[in-house]
Design a protein around this motif. Structure first.
Motif, PDB file in Angstrom:
ATOM      1  N   GLN A   1       0.883  -1.097  -0.135  1.00 20.43           N
ATOM      2  CA  GLN A   1      -0.026   0.042   0.010  1.00 20.43           C
ATOM      3  C   GLN A   1       0.922   1.193  -0.113  1.00 20.43           C
ATOM      4  N   ASP A   2       2.019   1.229   0.485  1.00 18.60           N
ATOM      5  CA  ASP A   2       3.014   2.165   0.618  1.00 18.60           C
ATOM      6  C   ASP A   2       3.507   2.812  -0.928  1.00 18.60           C
ATOM      7  N   ARG A   3       3.547   1.589  -1.765  1.00 15.55           N
ATOM      8  CA  ARG A   3       3.880   1.903  -3.336  1.00 15.55           C
ATOM      9  C   ARG A   3       2.609   1.985  -4.252  1.00 15.55           C
ATOM     10  N   LEU A   4       1.535   1.592  -3.747  1.00 11.62           N
ATOM     11  CA  LEU A   4       0.263   1.808  -4.575  1.00 11.62           C
ATOM     12  C   LEU A   4      -0.899   2.564  -3.594  1.00 11.62           C
ATOM     13  N   LYS A   5      -0.902   3.746  -3.742  1.00 10.89           N
ATOM     14  CA  LYS A   5      -2.105   4.347  -2.812  1.00 10.89           C
ATOM     15  C   LYS A   5      -3.035   4.572  -3.747  1.00 10.89           C
ATOM     16  N   ILE A   6      -4.461   4.313  -3.225  1.00  6.37           N
ATOM     17  CA  ILE A   6      -5.542   4.448  -4.023  1.00  6.37           C
ATOM     18  C   ILE A   6      -6.492   5.253  -3.385  1.00  6.37           C
ATOM     19  N   GLU A   7      -6.969   6.355  -4.032  1.00  3.34           N
ATOM     20  CA  GLU A   7      -8.033   7.016  -3.371  1.00  3.34           C
ATOM     21  C   GLU A   7      -9.328   7.009  -4.307  1.00  3.34           C
ATOM     22  N   ALA A   8     -10.258   6.472  -4.227  1.00  4.71           N
ATOM     23  CA  ALA A   8     -11.382   6.221  -4.912  1.00  4.71           C
ATOM     24  C   ALA A   8     -12.630   6.444  -3.988  1.00  4.71           C
ATOM     25  N   PRO A   9     -13.810   7.135  -4.348  1.00  3.32           N
ATOM     26  CA  PRO A   9     -14.829   6.960  -3.675  1.00  3.32           C
ATOM     27  C   PRO A   9     -15.501   5.694  -3.877  1.00  3.32           C
ATOM     28  N   ALA A  10     -16.226   5.147  -2.767  1.00  2.00           N
ATOM     29  CA  ALA A  10     -17.045   3.915  -2.600  1.00  2.00           C
ATOM     30  C   ALA A  10     -18.086   3.943  -3.339  1.00  2.00           C
ATOM     31  N   THR A  11     -18.736   5.020  -3.846  1.00  2.14           N
ATOM     32  CA  THR A  11     -19.928   5.099  -4.684  1.00  2.14           C
ATOM     33  C   THR A  11     -19.740   5.123  -6.039  1.00  2.14           C
ATOM     34  N   LEU A  12     -18.555   5.174  -6.395  1.00  2.00           N
ATOM     35  CA  LEU A  12     -18.335   5.508  -7.968  1.00  2.00           C
ATOM     36  C   LEU A  12     -18.553   4.153  -8.656  1.00  2.00           C
ATOM     37  N   VAL A  13     -19.450   4.403  -9.664  1.00  6.01           N
ATOM     38  CA  VAL A  13     -19.703   2.997 -10.554  1.00  6.01           C
ATOM     39  C   VAL A  13     -19.561   3.405 -12.000  1.00  6.01           C
ATOM     40  N   LEU A  14     -18.765   2.573 -12.612  1.00  7.19           N
ATOM     41  CA  LEU A  14     -18.397   3.040 -13.933  1.00  7.19           C
ATOM     42  C   LEU A  14     -19.340   2.286 -15.154  1.00  7.19           C
ATOM     43  N   HIS A  15     -19.429   2.764 -16.324  1.00  9.72           N
ATOM     44  CA  HIS A  15     -20.096   1.923 -17.005  1.00  9.72           C
ATOM     45  C   HIS A  15     -19.163   1.290 -18.266  1.00  9.72           C
ATOM     46  N   ALA A  16     -18.517   0.026 -17.940  1.00 10.00           N
ATOM     47  CA  ALA A  16     -17.554  -0.561 -18.796  1.00 10.00           C
ATOM     48  C   ALA A  16     -17.760  -1.963 -18.740  1.00 10.00           C
ATOM     49  N   ASP A  17     -16.874  -2.618 -19.576  1.00  8.13           N
ATOM     50  CA  ASP A  17     -16.571  -4.286 -19.304  1.00  8.13           C
ATOM     51  C   ASP A  17     -15.503  -4.295 -18.269  1.00  8.13           C
ATOM     52  N   ALA A  18     -16.093  -4.946 -17.378  1.00  7.86           N
ATOM     53  CA  ALA A  18     -15.131  -5.124 -15.931  1.00  7.86           C
ATOM     54  C   ALA A  18     -13.802  -5.791 -16.297  1.00  7.86           C
ATOM     55  N   ARG A  19     -13.904  -6.860 -17.194  1.00  7.03           N
ATOM     56  CA  ARG A  19     -12.665  -7.621 -17.508  1.00  7.03           C
ATOM     57  C   ARG A  19     -11.743  -6.798 -18.307  1.00  7.03           C
ATOM     58  N   ARG A  20     -12.250  -6.184 -19.250  1.00  5.88           N
ATOM     59  CA  ARG A  20     -11.175  -5.596 -20.188  1.00  5.88           C
ATOM     60  C   ARG A  20     -10.611  -3.975 -19.608  1.00  5.88           C
ATOM     61  N   PHE A  21     -11.509  -3.556 -19.020  1.00  2.12           N
ATOM     62  CA  PHE A  21     -11.268  -2.416 -18.043  1.00  2.12           C
ATOM     63  C   PHE A  21     -10.115  -2.674 -17.122  1.00  2.12           C
ATOM     64  N   GLU A  22     -10.278  -3.807 -16.301  1.00  2.00           N
ATOM     65  CA  GLU A  22      -9.123  -4.059 -15.425  1.00  2.00           C
ATOM     66  C   GLU A  22      -7.858  -4.467 -16.255  1.00  2.00           C
ATOM     67  N   GLN A  23      -7.862  -5.070 -17.379  1.00  2.00           N
ATOM     68  CA  GLN A  23      -6.657  -5.534 -18.114  1.00  2.00           C
ATOM     69  C   GLN A  23      -6.152  -4.255 -18.596  1.00  2.00           C
ATOM     70  N   ALA A  24      -6.830  -3.296 -18.991  1.00  2.00           N
ATOM     71  CA  ALA A  24      -6.124  -2.089 -19.286  1.00  2.00           C
ATOM     72  C   ALA A  24      -5.467  -1.187 -18.224  1.00  2.00           C
ATOM     73  N   LEU A  25      -6.265  -1.156 -17.175  1.00  2.14           N
ATOM     74  CA  LEU A  25      -5.725  -0.385 -15.869  1.00  2.14           C
ATOM     75  C   LEU A  25      -4.578  -1.134 -15.221  1.00  2.14           C
ATOM     76  N   LEU A  26      -4.714  -2.354 -15.254  1.00  2.00           N
ATOM     77  CA  LEU A  26      -3.494  -3.349 -14.815  1.00  2.00           C
ATOM     78  C   LEU A  26      -2.239  -3.073 -15.638  1.00  2.00           C
ATOM     79  N   THR A  27      -2.396  -3.055 -16.982  1.00  2.00           N
ATOM     80  CA  THR A  27      -1.151  -2.796 -17.934  1.00  2.00           C
ATOM     81  C   THR A  27      -0.640  -1.151 -17.459  1.00  2.00           C
TER      82      THR A  27
END
Length: 449
Positions: free
Chosen positions: A322-348
């Motif tokens: 967590q010290d190398r990757l800090k995540i700040e995102a609101p819990a209520t934020l919902v995207l309209h996307a393909d979860a697997r493909r968006f995760e693939q792009a974001l992970l890259t």
């Protein structure tokens, strides 16, 4: 005969080199000059016979204007020369008309048709403004003669009485020839313009057909290339999976029985095979995007939950520090996307940021922009040198090769694929350089509730 007359009236101008409109003006000026010369000859003969001094001045002026116009157009070939020769020719025509008015009995010697010649010729050769100017000049001269007659000034008709009817007939014939010459020249060139336009349209249609065939051939070649890449990617998967899988099994079965050098070699096989397999997978996905075979199942994606899952995949098998990757995102934020493909792009993108930062912390911030969109920002607090490669990050045909070799296990096509996956989901990603380091800005649509 017709072709010879065309060549004569062109006055040495080449229709292939000069615009059609300019050639029409040249031919009209040439036609009017020839007509003025021919018409002036019998009037000059009669003026000499009857010893009418004023006509012996005005008629030669008209003839000089016509002859000099022809000579100038033969010598100088420019649009400005055509304009000024047409004005000089108008002056010659006006001289001929006024000579007839002053020595032929005043306004009774001028017909309405005679006055029309000047603005008609000026308009055809020099445009609307010249037509208006010469029309006003002709009208003012006529009005002036009428005012003088009304004031009692008498204009004597110096034509012998027995020749007045023939003189009027000659003037009418001259007027008709002049008008017909102007109209004939105009419509002849109009017909030539239409024929040239039809030819150019035919050539354009042929070029369009040729271009369409070239586009179809290029599209067919692109489809063939895409099928080839997809087939090759599919064929490469099986041996690469075997290489990676058996090398891992070999590593487990021989654990502790290999020398350090042999263990390093086996580990290198696993890493190279995994990298090659990842490249093949990326190539397969890009081919699917090109051929529109990649199916996206867009729906609600809870961003915070997806990001926590990415932390585990980034660390593999342990969660990323967590010290190398800090995540700040609101819990209520919902995207309209393909979860697997968006995760693939974001992970890259995250893997690239981790590698580019050289161990520096990565900050991921997400926030809603408005009711229909959200924005994610990946900040690398290190200071990688972007000057030579930032513009090429998302270019699949000009990727970073050796620079990316150690950037978080990202293939050369990884960033290009990530960018195109995001755009396929109606999002966008850009890279910016700041004083603190590197920032990726990802825009994505939110789920409409």
């Amino acid at each position: 005969m017709h072709a010879y007359l065309d060549h004569l009236l062109n006055l040495g101008w080449d229709p292939a080199r000069h615009p059609v409109v300019l050639m029409r003006k040249v031919r009209t000026v040439a036609t009017m000059a020839v007509i003025l010369l021919l018409v002036s000859i019998p009037f000059l003969v009669r003026a000499i016979e009857w010893q009418i001094g004023l006509r012996l001045v005005t008629i030669p002026i008209a003839m000089l204007a016509a002859l000099s116009s022809l000579l100038i157009l033969c010598r100088f070939q420019s649009e400005r020369v055509v304009f000024w020769t047409s004005q000089w020719l108008c002056l010659g025509v006006l001289s001929l008309i006024e000579g007839g008015v002053l020595t032929g009995g005043g306004s009774s010697a001028v017909s309405l048709g005679t006055l029309v010649v000047l603005p008609l010729f000026a308009g055809v050769t020099a445009g609307r403004r010249a037509a208006m100017l010469w029309g006003v000049i002709a009208l003012l001269m006529t009005v002036l003669v009428g005012v003088l007659e009304f004031a009692g000034f008498e204009f004597h008709n110096l034509t012998p009485p027995q020749y007045r009817h023939s003189q009027a007939l000659l003037q009418g014939v001259a007027l008709m020839v002049a008008v017909l010459g102007i109209i004939s020249g105009f419509f002849h060139q109009l017909g030539y313009s239409e024929a040239l336009l039809a030819q150019q349209n035919q050539e354009l249609q042929a070029q369009i057909a040729q271009t369409r065939r070239a586009v179809e051939e290029a599209q067919a070649a692109e489809r063939a290339k895409t099928r080839f890449l997809a087939n090759m990617s599919h064929e490469l998967r099986t041996p690469l999976n075997a290489i990676v899988g058996f090398s891992r099994r070999l590593d487990k079965s021989l654990q502790g029985r290999l020398s350090e050098r042999e263990a390093d070699s086996l580990l290198a096989i696993q890493r190279s095979g995994s990298a090659m397999l990842q490249l093949v997978e990326d190539l397969f996905d890009l081919s699917a995007l090109d051929s529109a075979d990649l199916k996206l199942n867009r729906g609600p994606v809870e961003l915070q939950q997806l990001l926590e899952g990415i932390r585990y995949k980034l660390g593999d098998p342990e969660p990323f520090d967590q010290d190398r990757l800090k995540i700040e995102a609101p819990a209520t934020l919902v995207l309209h996307a393909d979860a697997r493909r968006f995760e693939q792009a974001l992970l890259t993108l995250l893997r690239f940021c981790v590698g580019a930062g050289g161990g520096s912390p990565v900050l991921l911030q997400a926030a809603a922009i408005d009711e229909s969109s959200a924005e994610l920002q990946l900040h690398v607090t290190g200071k990688p040198d972007l000057s030579d490669w930032r513009e090429r990050l998302f270019d699949r045909y000009n990727h970073l090769h050796s620079w990316q070799d150690n950037q978080g296990n990202v293939s050369g096509l990884g960033l290009a694929l990530a960018s195109e996956l995001i755009r396929a989901q109606h999002g966008n990603v850009v890279c910016a350089e700041s004083a603190q380091g590197l920032t990726f800005v990802i825009s994505m649509p939110r789920l409409q509730r």
